[in-house]
Design an enzyme around this catalytic site. Structure first.
Site, PDB file in Angstrom:
ATOM      1  CB  SER A 124      -0.887   0.001   1.258  1.00 36.48           C
ATOM      2  OG  SER A 124      -1.470   1.277   1.459  1.00 36.48           O
ATOM      3  CE1 TYR A 148      -3.108  -0.094   5.437  1.00 36.83           C
ATOM      4  CE2 TYR A 148      -3.552  -2.405   5.867  1.00 36.83           C
ATOM      5  CZ  TYR A 148      -3.326  -1.370   4.982  1.00 36.83           C
ATOM      6  OH  TYR A 148      -3.306  -1.613   3.627  1.00 36.83           O
ATOM      7  CE  LYS A 152      -1.288  -4.168   3.444  1.00 36.06           C
ATOM      8  NZ  LYS A 152      -1.558  -5.453   2.782  1.00 36.06           N
ATOM      9  CG  ASN A 178      -6.527   6.508  -2.082  1.00 32.99           C
ATOM     10  OD1 ASN A 178      -5.323   6.799  -2.124  1.00 32.99           O
ATOM     11  ND2 ASN A 178      -7.279   6.721  -1.020  1.00 32.99           N
ATOM     12  N   GLY A 294      -4.207  12.267  11.099  1.00 28.39           N
ATOM     13  CA  GLY A 294      -3.381  11.317  10.341  1.00 28.39           C
ATOM     14  C   GLY A 294      -3.463  11.495   8.842  1.00 28.39           C
TER      15      GLY A 294
HETATM   16  C1  WQD Z   1      -9.580   9.708   0.936  1.00 30.52           C
HETATM   17  C2  WQD Z   1      -9.841  11.196   1.094  1.00 30.52           C
HETATM   18  C3  WQD Z   1     -10.043  11.862   3.382  1.00 30.52           C
HETATM   19  C4  WQD Z   1     -13.777   9.639   4.078  1.00 30.52           C
HETATM   20  C5  WQD Z   1      -6.877   4.815   3.077  1.00 30.52           C
HETATM   21  C6  WQD Z   1      -5.848   4.125   3.890  1.00 30.52           C
HETATM   22  C7  WQD Z   1      -4.815   3.519   2.985  1.00 30.52           C
HETATM   23  C8  WQD Z   1      -5.474   2.678   1.909  1.00 30.52           C
HETATM   24  C9  WQD Z   1      -6.531   3.452   1.163  1.00 30.52           C
HETATM   25  C10 WQD Z   1      -5.352   0.360   2.492  1.00 30.52           C
HETATM   26  C11 WQD Z   1      -9.037  11.820   2.235  1.00 30.52           C
HETATM   27  C12 WQD Z   1     -11.358  12.076   2.644  1.00 30.52           C
HETATM   28  C13 WQD Z   1     -12.634  10.168   3.518  1.00 30.52           C
HETATM   29  C14 WQD Z   1     -14.847  10.491   4.421  1.00 30.52           C
HETATM   30  C15 WQD Z   1     -13.587  12.363   3.621  1.00 30.52           C
HETATM   31  N1  WQD Z   1      -6.050   1.526   2.477  1.00 30.52           N
HETATM   32  N2  WQD Z   1     -12.548  11.509   3.281  1.00 30.52           N
HETATM   33  N3  WQD Z   1     -14.711  11.833   4.176  1.00 30.52           N
HETATM   34  O1  WQD Z   1      -7.155   7.795   3.830  1.00 30.52           O
HETATM   35  O2  WQD Z   1      -6.328   8.174   1.440  1.00 30.52           O
HETATM   36  O3  WQD Z   1      -6.309   5.884   2.393  1.00 30.52           O
HETATM   37  O4  WQD Z   1      -7.467   3.931   2.146  1.00 30.52           O
HETATM   38  O5  WQD Z   1      -4.266   0.167   2.029  1.00 30.52           O
HETATM   39  O6  WQD Z   1      -3.971   2.720   3.765  1.00 30.52           O
HETATM   40  O7  WQD Z   1      -5.188   5.101   4.688  1.00 30.52           O
HETATM   41  O8  WQD Z   1      -8.473   6.943   1.825  1.00 30.52           O
HETATM   42  O9  WQD Z   1     -10.846   7.029   1.224  1.00 30.52           O
HETATM   43  O10 WQD Z   1     -10.203   7.133   3.690  1.00 30.52           O
HETATM   44  O11 WQD Z   1      -9.750   9.088   2.214  1.00 30.52           O
HETATM   45  O12 WQD Z   1     -13.496  13.590   3.410  1.00 30.52           O
HETATM   46  O13 WQD Z   1     -15.917  10.063   4.943  1.00 30.52           O
HETATM   47  O14 WQD Z   1     -11.200  11.397   1.404  1.00 30.52           O
HETATM   48  O15 WQD Z   1      -9.775  12.939   4.274  1.00 30.52           O
HETATM   49  O16 WQD Z   1      -8.681  13.131   1.865  1.00 30.52           O
HETATM   50  P1  WQD Z   1      -7.034   7.315   2.427  1.00 30.52           P
HETATM   51  P2  WQD Z   1      -9.898   7.494   2.281  1.00 30.52           P
END
Ligand code: WQD
Length: 339
Positions: A124, A148, A152, A178, A294
């Site tokens: 990841s 997590y 990785k 993503n 984070g």
């Molecule tokens: C994307 C964007 C949020 C939810 C995570 C894991 C990573 C990988 C992929 C496994 C960000 C914003 C999100 C919401 C929002 N997983 N957001 N409202 O955090 O980039 O990555 O998933 O490998 O390890 O960290 O993905 O989809 O959670 O967030 O505004 O309800 O959407 O702040 O900018 P992320 P995400």
């Protein structure tokens, strides 16, 4: 080849299984169904037109893992199985380390004992840590900000050390950005078991009426519209990247190869909301709230090594991702059936 796919009933695993079968591979799925519903199997079989060989057990059970390799002739492994919720890992670090590292120890021990040395590992972009420059290149140092992510980072290190001890291994470390989207049939897709942590599934549930509105985590990032930027990659492109990596392992001379699987393009939260509105045909309510602890402002890949060495490139657009997600979610408002 006869390919064992751990976590093959999961989101990315199931889409990869469909493409493996279409490419002529024999597939054996191992899944504990901790994060997948058995009804996925029938959906995959309908797409492939053939029965799927599914073994239902937890890879941390080394006796069962060993038994499979002793009684089957596996040529290669794609290892998806693992817990992957960042927030949950903070609350349950021991379970994450035991499960994610333990399943890899058990799997690799059985592979080594039975002379199976081709492995594609689901890593990841989270291994780039909190302050990585964008676009992210594979040679950046790795770190993590949650258990997590550390699992990785550690699994990658374990695999590099296994290959250093026995250079006959051929291992691909695939760093996903993503993953989003769904198979264009709308019959398989992302189906979080609880309230979605990730943006796209949450957005899809707002669009289908399961959630009231989207909370946008932060509108004051140093980005053009103030919201977080990410490299969203269609799960079909991601699956194709696994097939390309599996094929490439037959030709590479390095025991370990690391490839980013991303588009190289960043999309903001509000841009994704707008794209999803185009896909579903109606406005989606959202409100901008505080940043999520984070989160980084921007994360997107430098995919040039995968383009050059895998002959692979993500082709689907953000609109494709939203259209395919909407087709899946509107056809399955509550996800997969339980039975
Ligand atoms: C994307 C964007 C949020 C939810 C995570 C894991 C990573 C990988 C992929 C496994 C960000 C914003 C999100 C919401 C929002 N997983 N957001 N409202 O955090 O980039 O990555 O998933 O490998 O390890 O960290 O993905 O989809 O959670 O967030 O505004 O309800 O959407 O702040 O900018 P992320 P995400």
């Amino acid at each position: 080849m006869r390919v064992l796919v751990s976590g093959g009933a999961g989101y990315i695993g199931s889409h990869t299984v469909v493409q493996l079968v279409a490419a002529g591979h024999e597939v054996v799925v191992v899944d504990s169904f901790a994060n997948a519903k058995p009804s996925v199997v029938g959906r995959v079989e309908a797409l492939t037109g053939q029965r799927l060989d599914v073994r239902s057990f937890d890879l941390t059970d080394h006796d069962k893992t060993e038994h499979l390799f002793a009684h089957d002739s596996i040529d290669a492994v794609i290892h998806f199985a693992g817990f992957k919720a960042v927030g949950e890992s903070v609350a349950k670090p021991l379970e994450y380390y035991e499960n994610n590292l333990g399943s890899t120890f058990s799997l690799v021990r059985a592979m080594r004992r039975h002379g199976v040395s081709r492995l594609v590992f689901s890593s990841s972009a989270t291994v780039y840590g909190a302050n990585a420059p964008v676009p992210m290149h594979e040679d950046l140092p790795t770190s993590a900000t949650n258990p997590y992510g550390w699992t990785k980072v550690m699994q990658e290190q374990v695999l590099r050390d296994v290959a250093a001890a026995d250079p006959t291994w051929r291992i691909a470390l695939l760093r996903y950005f993503n993953p989003v989207g769904a198979h264009p049939s709308g019959t398989i897709g992302e189906d979080p078991s609880d309230i979605p942590n990730n943006l796209m599934p949450y957005l899809a549930q707002v669009a289908v009426g399961r959630r009231e509105s989207l909370s946008v985590f932060g509108g004051d990032y140093p980005t053009p519209d103030g919201t977080g930027i990410r490299d969203y990659i269609h799960v079909e492109d991601l699956a194709a990247g696994h097939i390309a990596a599996l094929n490439r392992l037959e030709a590479v001379s390095d025991p370990v190869s690391t490839w980013n699987l991303g588009t190289g393009h960043g999309t903001s939260v509000l841009e994704l909301v707008a794209a999803f509105e185009r896909a579903c045909g109606h406005a989606l309510p959202y409100r901008i709230v505080d940043r999520r602890p984070g989160d980084v402002a921007a994360s997107y890949a430098d995919p040039t090594r995968a383009h050059a060495e895998l002959g692979w490139r993500a082709t689907r657009t953000v609109d494709d991702m939203c259209a395919d997600t909407w087709r899946w979610q509107s056809a399955n408002p509550h996800g997969y059936p339980d039975a």
